[in-house]
Design an enzyme around this catalytic site. Structure first.
Site, PDB file in Angstrom:
ATOM      1  CG  HIS A  33     -70.449  94.408  -3.892  1.00  0.00           C
ATOM      2  ND1 HIS A  33     -69.972  93.294  -4.557  1.00  0.00           N
ATOM      3  CD2 HIS A  33     -70.166  95.457  -4.699  1.00  0.00           C
ATOM      4  CE1 HIS A  33     -69.436  93.647  -5.712  1.00  0.00           C
ATOM      5  NE2 HIS A  33     -69.534  94.939  -5.821  1.00  0.00           N
TER       6      HIS A  33
HETATM    7  O1  RIB Z   1     -65.895  95.143  -2.999  1.00  0.00           O
HETATM    8  C1  RIB Z   1     -67.156  95.657  -2.637  1.00  0.00           C
HETATM    9  C2  RIB Z   1     -67.109  96.292  -1.296  1.00  0.00           C
HETATM   10  O2  RIB Z   1     -66.201  97.382  -1.305  1.00  0.00           O
HETATM   11  C3  RIB Z   1     -68.462  96.920  -0.877  1.00  0.00           C
HETATM   12  O3  RIB Z   1     -68.554  96.889   0.514  1.00  0.00           O
HETATM   13  C4  RIB Z   1     -68.351  98.332  -1.364  1.00  0.00           C
HETATM   14  O4  RIB Z   1     -69.162  99.236  -0.610  1.00  0.00           O
HETATM   15  C5  RIB Z   1     -66.895  98.619  -1.090  1.00  0.00           C
HETATM   16  O5  RIB Z   1     -66.784  98.984   0.291  1.00  0.00           O
END
Ligand code: RIB
Ligand code: CA
Length: 326
Positions: free
Chosen positions: A251
């Site tokens: 992500h």
């Molecule tokens: O949904 C994914 C996000 O939430 C990413 O930034 C992960 O590190 C959590 O913070």
């Protein structure tokens, strides 16, 4: 000219991979890191940011400031089940060949100012050029807006990892974690008229790092960054594989990559708002994609990445991380 970067983050395994990617990328200069409560409490997130810098040892050390310890109005929800109690795959217990902690408590200091003020100071110092990349709940950015909206709006770009537009959430059926944890902050940021680029689950879920692909690039003898990569991702791979994800979903590294090279994704200019009142829809990011004439839609307030060249991103990611660790 390198682009000045500020990273707002809640490390977090994928945040750590994102920070290492940014530190290994010559296009940008990581000038500042503000931490925020999210995956882990902000004290843990701050320790982890310092730990990552102590391993990576960048020639130009970013300033680090501790940010918000809780969302604007709600109690904190963390994700230690995904990232480990220490936020980095429980590496605190690891011992080196000398039987001493492989990753001791960091000794480097942090700034006196808080995360929101570090963001505002960087926005002023690099006015018109700063690229802000937000990898956690948007609490610090919302506080910065409350303190001095004009100064924050002088940033060149604000890239936000968060939300889900045409795909399900990852915390509730509708909400992605960063927006779920602090929906009021996310709603404030999306209403503020910032130069927003949204990197939602629609694209990040296509960016999956498989254990075999990482291990194939890290051959003995391992340098400190390579060893660190293997150590803090092991838990993440175990959790991901148990969930059937096939690997660690990148992500936050994808949000950093968008800051480095926006051509990796396809953007659509859309109106997006975040639900902060709802019981069922808390943290939902609602984009106006109605099949009507564009000029009849709600006015766009951000660019949303809805397609990604995932193979090209993964190649960039592995080349940068594994070269950095050489
Ligand atoms: O949904 C994914 C996000 O939430 C990413 O930034 C992960 O590190 C959590 O913070
Ligand atoms: Ca994060």
């Amino acid at each position: 000219m390198t682009v000045p970067l500020l990273i707002d983050t809640d490390p977090g395994i994928d945040d750590a991979l994102a920070l290492l990617l940014a530190l290994a990328s010559p296009e940008v200069s990581v000038e500042a890191i503000s931490t925020v409560a999210g995956n882990v409490p902000v004290e843990v997130a701050t320790t982890n940011a310092l730990r990552i810098l102590e391993v990576a040892r960048p020639p130009h050390r970013p300033r680090v400031a501790r940010g918000a310890e809780a969302p604007l109005t709600r109690p904190l929800v963390t994700a230690s089940h995904v990232h480990g109690e220490d936020g980095l795959g429980n590496i605190q217990g690891l011992l080196g060949p000398d039987r001493r902690p492989r990753y001791p408590e960091p000794q480097t200091g942090i700034e006196m100012l808080d995360g929101a003020d570090l963001i505002l100071e960087a926005a002023y110092r690099f006015r018109g050029e700063l690229v802000i990349v937000a990898l956690g709940p948007l609490t610090n950015l919302a506080i910065a807006l409350q303190r001095d909206r004009r100064r924050l709006a002088s940033a060149a770009r604000v890239v936000v990892m968060g939300g889900a537009v045409a795909v399900p959430g990852n915390v509730t059926p509708g909400a992605e974690f960063n927006f779920f944890v602090d929906p009021e902050a996310a709603a404030t940021v999306f209403e503020a008229g910032l130069p927003l680029e949204m990197v939602p689950l629609d694209v990040t879920r296509q960016a999956v790092l498989r254990r075999a692909d990482l291990e194939a690039r890290l051959t003995p003898p391992l340098g400190p960054v390579e060893q660190f990569l293997l150590d803090f991702t092991a838990y993440g791979f175990d959790v991901a594989e148990a969930r059937g994800d096939g690997g660690i979903v990148l992500h936050d590294p994808l949000a950093i990559a968008v800051a480095l090279d926006p051509s990796l994704v396809g953007f659509q200019a859309l109106h997006v708002e975040v639900e902060s009142e709802g019981r069922v829809a808390r943290g939902l990011s609602l984009a106006d994609r109605r099949p009507i004439r564009v000029e009849s839609r709600l006015p766009a307030n951000c660019r949303v990445a809805l397609s990604v060249d995932a193979p090209r991103f993964l190649t960039l990611f592995l080349e940068r991380l594994c070269r950095a660790s050489a």
